[in-house]
Motif scaffolding. Structure first.
Motif, short mmCIF file in Angstrom:
data_model
loop_
_atom_site.label_atom_id
_atom_site.label_comp_id
_atom_site.label_asym_id
_atom_site.label_seq_id
_atom_site.Cartn_x
_atom_site.Cartn_y
_atom_site.Cartn_z
N GLU A 6 0.85 -1.19 0.00
CA GLU A 6 0.00 0.00 0.00
C GLU A 6 0.88 1.24 0.00
O GLU A 6 1.87 1.31 0.76
CB GLU A 6 -0.91 0.03 1.24
CG GLU A 6 -2.05 -0.96 1.17
CD GLU A 6 -3.10 -0.56 0.14
OE1 GLU A 6 -3.22 0.63 -0.15
OE2 GLU A 6 -3.77 -1.46 -0.37
N GLN A 61 -13.19 -5.15 -1.31
CA GLN A 61 -11.86 -4.96 -1.86
C GLN A 61 -11.39 -3.51 -1.76
O GLN A 61 -10.20 -3.24 -1.87
CB GLN A 61 -11.84 -5.40 -3.33
CG GLN A 61 -12.07 -6.89 -3.55
CD GLN A 61 -11.00 -7.74 -2.90
OE1 GLN A 61 -11.13 -8.16 -1.77
NE2 GLN A 61 -9.93 -7.99 -3.64
N PHE A 62 -12.33 -2.59 -1.56
CA PHE A 62 -11.97 -1.18 -1.51
C PHE A 62 -11.92 -0.63 -0.09
O PHE A 62 -11.72 0.57 0.10
CB PHE A 62 -12.96 -0.36 -2.35
CG PHE A 62 -12.96 -0.75 -3.80
CD1 PHE A 62 -11.91 -0.42 -4.63
CD2 PHE A 62 -14.02 -1.47 -4.34
CE1 PHE A 62 -11.90 -0.79 -5.96
CE2 PHE A 62 -14.02 -1.85 -5.68
CZ PHE A 62 -12.96 -1.50 -6.49
N GLY A 113 -9.98 0.19 2.80
CA GLY A 113 -8.55 0.35 3.01
C GLY A 113 -8.01 -0.35 4.24
O GLY A 113 -6.97 -1.01 4.19
N ARG A 124 -7.90 -4.04 3.73
CA ARG A 124 -6.89 -4.37 2.73
C ARG A 124 -5.49 -4.35 3.34
O ARG A 124 -4.65 -5.21 3.03
CB ARG A 124 -6.99 -3.38 1.58
CG ARG A 124 -6.18 -3.72 0.37
CD ARG A 124 -6.56 -2.82 -0.79
NE ARG A 124 -6.30 -1.42 -0.51
CZ ARG A 124 -7.24 -0.47 -0.51
NH1 ARG A 124 -8.50 -0.79 -0.73
NH2 ARG A 124 -6.93 0.78 -0.29
N HIS A 130 -7.11 -10.03 0.93
CA HIS A 130 -7.41 -9.16 -0.21
C HIS A 130 -6.98 -9.82 -1.52
O HIS A 130 -7.70 -9.77 -2.51
CB HIS A 130 -6.68 -7.82 -0.03
CG HIS A 130 -6.86 -6.88 -1.18
ND1 HIS A 130 -8.03 -6.20 -1.41
CD2 HIS A 130 -6.00 -6.54 -2.19
CE1 HIS A 130 -7.90 -5.46 -2.51
NE2 HIS A 130 -6.69 -5.65 -3.00
N THR A 134 0.45 -0.28 -7.26
CA THR A 134 -0.74 -0.45 -6.44
C THR A 134 -1.81 0.58 -6.73
O THR A 134 -2.99 0.25 -6.84
CB THR A 134 -0.37 -0.39 -4.94
OG1 THR A 134 0.67 -1.35 -4.68
CG2 THR A 134 -1.57 -0.70 -4.07
N GLN A 135 -1.43 1.84 -6.82
CA GLN A 135 -2.42 2.89 -7.03
C GLN A 135 -3.05 2.80 -8.41
O GLN A 135 -4.25 3.05 -8.58
CB GLN A 135 -1.78 4.28 -6.83
CG GLN A 135 -1.35 4.55 -5.40
CD GLN A 135 -2.50 4.40 -4.43
OE1 GLN A 135 -3.60 4.92 -4.65
NE2 GLN A 135 -2.27 3.69 -3.34
N ARG A 172 -5.53 0.03 -8.20
CA ARG A 172 -6.75 0.45 -7.50
C ARG A 172 -7.68 1.24 -8.43
O ARG A 172 -8.89 1.01 -8.45
CB ARG A 172 -6.39 1.29 -6.28
CG ARG A 172 -7.59 1.77 -5.47
CD ARG A 172 -7.14 2.51 -4.23
NE ARG A 172 -8.29 2.98 -3.47
CZ ARG A 172 -8.90 4.13 -3.68
NH1 ARG A 172 -8.46 4.94 -4.64
NH2 ARG A 172 -9.94 4.49 -2.96
N ARG A 173 -7.10 2.16 -9.20
CA ARG A 173 -7.94 2.96 -10.10
C ARG A 173 -8.60 2.11 -11.17
O ARG A 173 -9.78 2.31 -11.50
CB ARG A 173 -7.10 4.09 -10.72
CG ARG A 173 -6.72 5.19 -9.75
CD ARG A 173 -6.18 6.41 -10.47
NE ARG A 173 -4.89 6.15 -11.09
CZ ARG A 173 -3.71 6.32 -10.49
NH1 ARG A 173 -3.67 6.72 -9.24
NH2 ARG A 173 -2.59 6.08 -11.14
#
Length: 225
Positions: A8, A79-80, A82, A85, A92, A150-151, A154-155
C-alpha cells in the motif's frame, strides 16, 4: 508465474467533504446492487417459463452470467475497504482472485447469451461492448498489480467495479417514468446498455481529474500579494 508483493502506498487523504461524497456514492451504489441481486434472484427462482420469458431456453447461460456476476458484485465493495486491505493483505489477494474468476464465469455466460440472443445486432454489440469493457478494465488492473503499481491497480479496479454495476444502472434507467417512451425499444435498449457503464465511467474520470486539479492548485495563503 512470477510472484508479487502487494504493498500500500500512503497518500494524502482527501478533504472530509469529498470523502463524505465518495462514501455516499459508494453507499448508494452498494444499496442499489443488493436490491438488484435480491429482486433478480426472486424473479428467476421459480422455474417457470413465464418468469424467464425469452431466457427460458437459455436459462443455463443466464444463471452462469448472473451467478458469476453476483459473486463479483458482492466481493467488490470489501476490496476497496482500506483498513481491511492493509490489515489482511492475503485475504485481499485471494478474494481478488475469486473476484476475477467469478467475472470470467459471468463473461462466459454473457457470451452464451450474446450468441443466442434474438434481440438484434445492436443489442448484441452493446452487450458485447459491456463484457469487453469488463474484461479490459480487469486485465489492466491485474497487470498493474503484477507490476507492483498499487495505485494504478486500484484505479483500474474501481473502473472495473463501475462496469460490474452496469446491470444495476441499466435496470434503474428502465424504471425511470417515461423512459421507455423516448424511443423504439430496438434503439433505446442498446443505448441504455452503452450508457449504463460509459456514463458512470465518464463521471468517475471527471471526478478524478477534478480531484487531481484541486490538489495541484496553489493554496490562497501561498498566492503572491
Amino acid at each position: 508465474m512470477a510472484r508479487y508483493r502487494h504493498t500500500e502506498v500512503s497518500t494524502a487523504h482527501p478533504a472530509w467533504p469529498q470523502r463524505g461524497l465518495w462514501a455516499l456514492a459508494w453507499g448508494l451504489a452498494v444499496a442499489a446492487m443488493l436490491h438488484f441481486l435480491w429482486t433478480t434472484y426472486w424473479k428467476y427462482a421459480p422455474q417457470d417459463a413465464a418468469a424467464y420469458g425469452m431466457f427460458w431456453t437459455r436459462r443455463a447461460w443466464l444463471w452462469t452470467h448472473v451467478g458469476g456476476g453476483a459473486v463479483t458484485a458482492l466481493l467488490g465493495p470489501m476490496q476497496f475497504v482500506g483498513r481491511l486491505r492493509i490489515a489482511y493483505p492475503r485475504l485481499h489477494q485471494w478474494t481478488g482472485r475469486v473476484y476475477l474468476c467469478a467475472m470470467l464465469v459471468a463473461c462466459t455466460g454473457a457470451a452464451g447469451l450474446i450468441v443466442t440472443s434474438l434481440g438484434g445486432r445492436a443489442f448484441q454489440i452493446a452487450f458485447a461492448a459491456t463484457a469487453l469493457a469488463w474484461l479490459v478494465t480487469a486485465l489492466k488492473g491485474y497487470t498493474a498489480i503484477r507490476q507492483g503499481r498499487t495505485q494504478v491497480h486500484r484505479r483500474w479496479m474501481i473502473r472495473n467495479y463501475i462496469v460490474t454495476l452496469a446491470p444495476v444502472a441499466f435496470r434503474l434507467a428502465l424504471q425511470v417514468p417515461g423512459v421507455m417512451a423516448l424511443a423504439n425499444p430496438a434503439v433505446l435498449i442498446p443505448t441504455l446498455l452503452w450508457l449504463s457503464w460509459a456514463l458512470p465511467l465518464l463521471v468517475y474520470e471527471l471526478g478524478t481529474a477534478a480531484t487531481r486539479w484541486a490538489r495541484r492548485a496553489p493554496s490562497p495563503q501561498g498566492d503572491p500579494a
